[in-house]
Design an enzyme around this catalytic site. Structure first.
Site, PDB file in Angstrom:
ATOM      1  N   THR A   1      11.289   6.384  -0.524  1.00 16.96           N
ATOM      2  CA  THR A   1       9.901   6.188  -0.939  1.00 16.96           C
ATOM      3  C   THR A   1       9.249   4.991  -0.276  1.00 16.96           C
ATOM      4  O   THR A   1       8.033   4.800  -0.406  1.00 16.96           O
ATOM      5  CB  THR A   1       9.816   6.007  -2.462  1.00 16.96           C
ATOM      6  OG1 THR A   1      10.637   4.896  -2.852  1.00 16.96           O
ATOM      7  CG2 THR A   1      10.283   7.260  -3.187  1.00 16.96           C
ATOM      8  N   LYS A   2      10.024   4.157   0.428  1.00 14.60           N
ATOM      9  CA  LYS A   2       9.474   2.998   1.108  1.00 14.60           C
ATOM     10  C   LYS A   2       8.894   3.418   2.460  1.00 14.60           C
ATOM     11  O   LYS A   2       9.356   4.373   3.073  1.00 14.60           O
ATOM     12  CB  LYS A   2      10.550   1.915   1.300  1.00 14.60           C
ATOM     13  CG  LYS A   2      11.177   1.436  -0.012  1.00 14.60           C
ATOM     14  CD  LYS A   2      10.141   0.818  -0.936  1.00 14.60           C
ATOM     15  CE  LYS A   2      10.766   0.173  -2.167  1.00 14.60           C
ATOM     16  NZ  LYS A   2      11.291   1.139  -3.133  1.00 14.60           N
ATOM     17  N   TYR A   3       7.913   2.655   2.935  1.00 10.93           N
ATOM     18  CA  TYR A   3       7.231   3.093   4.161  1.00 10.93           C
ATOM     19  C   TYR A   3       8.157   3.036   5.373  1.00 10.93           C
ATOM     20  O   TYR A   3       8.004   3.803   6.322  1.00 10.93           O
ATOM     21  CB  TYR A   3       5.955   2.273   4.377  1.00 10.93           C
ATOM     22  CG  TYR A   3       6.109   0.957   5.102  1.00 10.93           C
ATOM     23  CD1 TYR A   3       5.609   0.797   6.397  1.00 10.93           C
ATOM     24  CD2 TYR A   3       6.722  -0.137   4.498  1.00 10.93           C
ATOM     25  CE1 TYR A   3       5.734  -0.416   7.061  1.00 10.93           C
ATOM     26  CE2 TYR A   3       6.836  -1.344   5.150  1.00 10.93           C
ATOM     27  CZ  TYR A   3       6.346  -1.484   6.436  1.00 10.93           C
ATOM     28  OH  TYR A   3       6.460  -2.684   7.099  1.00 10.93           O
TER      29      TYR A   3
END
Length: 382
Positions: free
Chosen positions: A191-193
């Site tokens: 979910t992190k960029y």
């Protein structure tokens, strides 16, 4: 008025960014050809070097995930079961859970209303005879008051760690996040960029902490494969590192998309009474990984939950990060005498106002305009 179900497919917060698929597959095929899929392979070592370079640190220890990273970093910093650790309540439950899981006692502090980060004055009030560390959290990628927390830790002779899960690529006073305190912990969750499917990293300039962390993540084995300490399997795999390297190569492009999305949301919601877009620190490099709005029910005439419900009707899966505060969830709310000795009014107020909106490569100007329209209609119809 906006029509029902504007989006046929759900619009998520934290949809994964992929990067160059061919480059990723090339790395995976290389790992398969080498028959080296785990145990500190060449891709993990390359990822380690790239992350250390990005963070400006002497050491990087890739780990299976950031939760494991917090646990290993805490133990490498010398913390023992029963030690109290001051940590903000306004954070992901993963932060205190990681501490409690290894026998530490999270003592929750309040936050500053404007930054959503730990309030150093409250932290100072909470320091007691059992306090053995401070854990700061860079909420939504905005660095906390690193200097003040570090000074407090130095005065009391205790380490300060930073949960930098959301702050990859950000700066504090012009310096990269990563090299502050005893250690900082990055997350590279999907979910992190910038992601490695699942993964994390401990970054530090402390050779002792780095050395101990490497042993602890590897079942307590040293470079000669001799058991020298108690450890766990916290290693990153080659597949995760392949994705992490590919994602790092696209980091600047992802960051620019996030910045443009943030500006589009800010423009689309400008002038809407009681609704504001959370801003990053002035003159700092920000990853804009999260677009967060605050809904002031008294001014907007509508509660955050009602805005979220309106978005959900249109398949926009906004999330109330973070709600409720960690001091209000199990297992901590059952022991307020241990975990929360003082009220946390700013945390509780903030938890009732914040809402994270979809961003990243999965959305563009048209989607953002529609989301802003839904929010405006919800407020107008309240």
């Amino acid at each position: 008025m906006v029509k029902k179900s504007m989006f046929s497919n759900p619009l998520h917060v934290g949809r994964p960014n992929v990067g160059d698929r061919d480059r990723f597959l090339e790395r995976i095929n290389g790992a398969l050809d080498r028959l080296w899929l785990a145990n500190n392979g060449p891709l993990v070592r390359e990822f380690e070097a790239r992350v250390a370079e990005m963070a400006g640190t002497e050491h990087c220890v890739p780990v299976a995930n950031a939760t494991t990273g917090i646990q290993i970093a805490a133990k490498a910093a010398g913390l023992q079961p029963g030690d109290e650790v001051i940590v903000p309540s306004f954070t992901s439950p993963a932060t205190p859970h990681a501490l409690q899981w290894v026998g530490l006692v999270p003592v929750f502090c309040d936050v500053e209303a404007t930054t959503a980060n730990a309030d150093p004055e409250h932290v100072e009030q909470l320091i007691g005879p059992k306090t053995r560390a401070i854990v700061g959290v860079h909420v939504f990628g905005r660095p906390c008051e690193i200097d003040q927390l570090s000074k407090l830790a130095e005065w009391h002779g205790i380490p300060v760690l930073f949960d930098a899960a959301q702050a990859v690529g950000c700066t504090y006073k012009g310096k990269p996040v990563g090299g502050f305190g005893s250690a900082e912990i990055f997350s590279f969750h999907a979910t992190k960029y910038v992601n490695s499917f699942e993964g994390g990293a401990i970054v530090t300039n402390d050779e002792r902490i780095a050395s101990q962390a490497r042993v602890m993540r590897n079942l307590g084995l040293d470079d000669n494969r001799e058991t020298v300490a108690c450890g766990i399997n916290g290693r990153m795999t080659e597949a995760a590192a392949a994705m992490g390297l590919t994602s790092l190569e696209a980091m600047e492009a992802f960051m620019e998309i996030n910045r443009e999305n943030h500006e589009s949301y800010r423009d689309g919601l400008a002038g809407l009474p009681g609704v504001k877009v959370y801003e990053q620190a002035d003159e700092e490099r920000a990853n804009h990984q999260y677009v967060v709005i605050e809904v002031d029910a008294a001014t907007a005439g509508i509660h955050r939950d009602a805005v979220q419900a309106a978005l959900t009707e249109h398949n926009v899966l906004a999330r109330p990060y973070f709600h409720p505060g960690c001091h209000m969830i199990d297992p901590y709310r059952g022991r307020p005498d241990v975990h929360t000795p003082l009220p946390l009014p700013r945390t509780e107020a903030l938890c009732e106002r914040v809402l994270s909106l979809p961003t990243g490569t999965a959305v563009g100007p048209a989607e953002i305009a529609a989301v802003c329209e839904i929010i405006r209609d919800a407020c107008a119809g309240a």
